[in-house]
Design a protein around this motif. Sequence first.
Motif, PDB file in Angstrom:
ATOM      1  N   HIS A 411      33.224 -26.812 -27.632  1.00  7.72           N
ATOM      2  CA  HIS A 411      32.490 -28.034 -27.965  1.00  7.72           C
ATOM      3  C   HIS A 411      33.371 -29.272 -27.774  1.00  7.72           C
ATOM      4  CE1 HIS A 411      29.194 -25.922 -30.545  1.00  7.72           C
ATOM      5  NE2 HIS A 411      29.003 -25.802 -29.261  1.00  7.72           N
ATOM      6  N   ALA A 412      34.646 -29.162 -28.133  1.00  6.86           N
ATOM      7  CA  ALA A 412      35.547 -30.319 -28.012  1.00  6.86           C
ATOM      8  C   ALA A 412      35.654 -30.768 -26.552  1.00  6.86           C
ATOM      9  CB  ALA A 412      36.923 -29.975 -28.575  1.00  6.86           C
ATOM     10  N   ALA A 413      35.512 -29.824 -25.628  1.00 10.78           N
ATOM     11  CA  ALA A 413      35.637 -30.165 -24.205  1.00 10.78           C
ATOM     12  C   ALA A 413      34.501 -31.067 -23.720  1.00 10.78           C
ATOM     13  CB  ALA A 413      35.689 -28.885 -23.366  1.00 10.78           C
ATOM     14  N   TYR A 414      33.423 -31.182 -24.515  1.00 11.43           N
ATOM     15  CA  TYR A 414      32.322 -32.066 -24.125  1.00 11.43           C
ATOM     16  C   TYR A 414      32.650 -33.538 -24.416  1.00 11.43           C
ATOM     17  CZ  TYR A 414      28.781 -28.268 -23.748  1.00 11.43           C
ATOM     18  OH  TYR A 414      28.050 -27.174 -23.386  1.00 11.43           O
ATOM     19  N   ILE A 415      33.610 -33.785 -25.327  1.00 11.21           N
ATOM     20  CA  ILE A 415      33.833 -35.162 -25.789  1.00 11.21           C
ATOM     21  C   ILE A 415      34.233 -36.052 -24.614  1.00 11.21           C
ATOM     22  CG2 ILE A 415      35.230 -36.637 -27.324  1.00 11.21           C
ATOM     23  CD1 ILE A 415      35.343 -34.266 -29.266  1.00 11.21           C
ATOM     24  N   ARG A 437      19.160 -31.298 -27.262  1.00 10.62           N
ATOM     25  CA  ARG A 437      19.762 -30.069 -26.749  1.00 10.62           C
ATOM     26  C   ARG A 437      20.352 -30.335 -25.374  1.00 10.62           C
ATOM     27  NH1 ARG A 437      20.333 -25.562 -30.206  1.00 10.62           N
ATOM     28  NH2 ARG A 437      19.052 -26.139 -31.969  1.00 10.62           N
ATOM     29  N   THR A 438      21.540 -29.833 -25.149  1.00 10.04           N
ATOM     30  CA  THR A 438      22.100 -29.876 -23.796  1.00 10.04           C
ATOM     31  C   THR A 438      21.309 -28.868 -22.953  1.00 10.04           C
ATOM     32  OG1 THR A 438      23.638 -28.071 -24.146  1.00 10.04           O
ATOM     33  CG2 THR A 438      24.402 -30.277 -24.786  1.00 10.04           C
ATOM     34  N   PRO A 439      21.463 -28.918 -21.620  1.00 12.00           N
ATOM     35  CA  PRO A 439      20.785 -27.903 -20.800  1.00 12.00           C
ATOM     36  C   PRO A 439      21.161 -26.492 -21.253  1.00 12.00           C
ATOM     37  CG  PRO A 439      21.649 -29.642 -19.409  1.00 12.00           C
ATOM     38  CD  PRO A 439      22.154 -29.933 -20.794  1.00 12.00           C
ATOM     39  N   GLY A 440      22.393 -26.306 -21.721  1.00 15.12           N
ATOM     40  CA  GLY A 440      22.835 -25.002 -22.208  1.00 15.12           C
ATOM     41  C   GLY A 440      22.394 -24.713 -23.640  1.00 15.12           C
ATOM     42  N   ASN A 441      21.562 -25.604 -24.199  1.00 14.38           N
ATOM     43  CA  ASN A 441      20.967 -25.397 -25.525  1.00 14.38           C
ATOM     44  C   ASN A 441      21.924 -25.639 -26.688  1.00 14.38           C
ATOM     45  OD1 ASN A 441      18.446 -25.042 -26.637  1.00 14.38           O
ATOM     46  ND2 ASN A 441      18.727 -22.859 -27.031  1.00 14.38           N
ATOM     47  N   ARG A 442      23.025 -26.364 -26.459  1.00 12.39           N
ATOM     48  CA  ARG A 442      23.879 -26.723 -27.589  1.00 12.39           C
ATOM     49  C   ARG A 442      23.224 -27.899 -28.333  1.00 12.39           C
ATOM     50  NH1 ARG A 442      24.694 -22.827 -28.438  1.00 12.39           N
ATOM     51  NH2 ARG A 442      26.214 -23.286 -30.034  1.00 12.39           N
ATOM     52  N   LEU A 443      23.314 -27.850 -29.659  1.00 17.25           N
ATOM     53  CA  LEU A 443      22.700 -28.885 -30.496  1.00 17.25           C
ATOM     54  C   LEU A 443      23.531 -30.173 -30.442  1.00 17.25           C
ATOM     55  CD1 LEU A 443      20.768 -29.817 -32.820  1.00 17.25           C
ATOM     56  CD2 LEU A 443      22.381 -28.729 -34.405  1.00 17.25           C
ATOM     57  N   VAL A 444      22.867 -31.320 -30.252  1.00 17.12           N
ATOM     58  CA  VAL A 444      23.548 -32.617 -30.271  1.00 17.12           C
ATOM     59  C   VAL A 444      22.846 -33.512 -31.289  1.00 17.12           C
ATOM     60  CG1 VAL A 444      24.509 -34.464 -28.839  1.00 17.12           C
ATOM     61  CG2 VAL A 444      23.738 -32.349 -27.755  1.00 17.12           C
ATOM     62  N   ALA A 464      32.494 -33.601 -31.917  1.00 16.19           N
ATOM     63  CA  ALA A 464      32.043 -32.201 -31.896  1.00 16.19           C
ATOM     64  C   ALA A 464      32.656 -31.449 -33.068  1.00 16.19           C
ATOM     65  CB  ALA A 464      32.461 -31.535 -30.589  1.00 16.19           C
ATOM     66  N   ASN A 465      31.980 -30.421 -33.520  1.00 12.49           N
ATOM     67  CA  ASN A 465      32.613 -29.450 -34.409  1.00 12.49           C
ATOM     68  C   ASN A 465      32.194 -28.062 -33.933  1.00 12.49           C
ATOM     69  OD1 ASN A 465      30.066 -28.931 -35.443  1.00 12.49           O
ATOM     70  ND2 ASN A 465      30.349 -30.239 -37.238  1.00 12.49           N
ATOM     71  N   LYS A 466      32.394 -27.023 -34.778  1.00 14.04           N
ATOM     72  CA  LYS A 466      32.113 -25.686 -34.244  1.00 14.04           C
ATOM     73  C   LYS A 466      30.626 -25.405 -34.101  1.00 14.04           C
ATOM     74  CE  LYS A 466      32.788 -23.604 -38.769  1.00 14.04           C
ATOM     75  NZ  LYS A 466      33.751 -22.976 -39.648  1.00 14.04           N
ATOM     76  N   TRP A 467      29.796 -26.174 -34.803  1.00  8.41           N
ATOM     77  CA  TRP A 467      28.351 -25.916 -34.741  1.00  8.41           C
ATOM     78  C   TRP A 467      27.622 -26.784 -33.735  1.00  8.41           C
ATOM     79  CZ3 TRP A 467      30.410 -26.757 -39.832  1.00  8.41           C
ATOM     80  CH2 TRP A 467      30.615 -25.571 -40.552  1.00  8.41           C
ATOM     81  N   SER A 468      28.076 -28.062 -33.617  1.00  5.10           N
ATOM     82  CA  SER A 468      27.268 -28.971 -32.803  1.00  5.10           C
ATOM     83  C   SER A 468      28.097 -30.093 -32.192  1.00  5.10           C
ATOM     84  CB  SER A 468      26.134 -29.549 -33.649  1.00  5.10           C
ATOM     85  OG  SER A 468      26.656 -30.277 -34.723  1.00  5.10           O
TER      86      SER A 468
END
Length: 474
Positions: A411-415, A437-444, A464-468
């Motif tokens: 998740h941190a790599a998205y920052i 949701r990102t295309p990969g379905n991660r919660l934002v 980011a954290n471990k959940w979203s």
Amino acid sequence: MSDTRGTTKRISAEEIERQKQFCAEIRKMNEGRPGGPPLAYTQTYGCQQNEADSERIRGYLEQMGFGFTTDAEQARIIVINTCAIREHAEQRVFGNVGALVHGKRRHPEQIICLCGCMAQQPRVAQKIRESYRHVDLVFGPHVLWKFPEMIHTLLTRRGRMFLTPDEPGSIAEGIPVVRQDKVKAWVSIMYGCNNFCSYCIVPYVRGRERSRQPEDILSEVEQLVNEGYKDITLLGQNVNSYGRDLDEPTDFATLLEAVNAIPGDFLIRFMTSHPKDATQKLFETMARCKKVAPVLHLPFQAGNDRILRVMNRRHTREQYLEKIRALKALIPDITLTSDIIVGFPGESTEEFEDTLKVLEEVRFDALFTFIFSPRPGTPAAEMADPMPREEKLKNFNRLTALQDAISEEKHAAYIGKTVRCLMDGLSDDARYDLTARTPGNRLVRVTGERSALGQFRDVKITGANKWSLFGELI
Ligand code: 5AD
Ligand code: SF4
């Protein structure tokens, strides 16, 4: 592969029409009532397939002239759609259904229905018959299409009804639906499972694999896209074996390609896939089809070959890893998720550590992790299970700690990146306006104008954290 062509029983259009006539009759009974339409309360446990089934139950209820309430006390009809996958889910249902007895004492005209996977198990139906006498109707997934007829019988005669025929299952088209969401929709493409993983109750309660006709699926998706749905999940216990039972056999990759060809701006997801049937053809189709979200939920359950064998999974750890490598070669930024069972009967801590090794190699974005729960009637429930629960729990905690660290890093790599996300809900956290949701379905969790709900928009990821993930609309 055994020849399953043409084996699927289809409920005729006349039968469904007959059910709609029961709805119309009930509607007539409901219409004259003082104080407006009577209300229905539905509660759903478990997987998306159950959510999709509840949408059909609500579709029928609406045709019967019921309004909906979120307060069981107010309801004339209560429908509890249950899950049998683990003991914990069953206990919750028994607790909540037990508590309904008080409301029923105050409103004896209330009709209480229990359906879904739990209801299909003879041991559960028996328990409800003997100890939950306030429940009026118990029915399994195979007869959901007859729900109006069952309610009609209850409204016109006295007594309780138990309909849980043990059959391979059927396909019914044309049942009305009331969907919960305006942005995301579930579309069942097949029902049942033939795999009989040794721990799993699903094949016993949901029957054999049977596929809907491609044209029925395509017209449902087309209609959803026309109604403005942006995120469509194709559902099945094992979507990778889609189409084998049809008169003109086809496969899931071909279906995916056809859904992708439907005009419109929308995303296609699917679940669940079984690794043994996930093919190179599927991966190539995913890579080629632009509307297919770059995400795969591919349960591997355990990382040790002996355990996989006793689980009757019919793949090895290396075969699984080989498929993941092939997929990553085609779609390097693929989001990967999986299901894992810890503490399968006889799994030693050393064998469990092979599961951790798979996590380290694959680096999943998220996991659904479970401690083994014995399901009466499955082979695994009869196996010797000597490991104490505390030790299983210790292993479980090691697994989640490792995955948390991986999720947090990924998740941190998205920052700092800008990601095109679907605004799929209004935030219930005052610090944010929307969920996305990102295309990969991660919660934002997103700040920005709430009018963007339902749109694909660029989001700058700022945290980011471990959940979203956290970000702001651009
Ligand atoms: N105990 C624990 N987890 C189970 N699952 C299925 N059956 C059981 C069981 N008896 C998990 C599997 C499956 C997910 C939907 O639930 O990981 O993939
Ligand atoms: Fe259960 Fe295995 Fe079928 Fe999945 S594939 S529903 S785990 S039997």
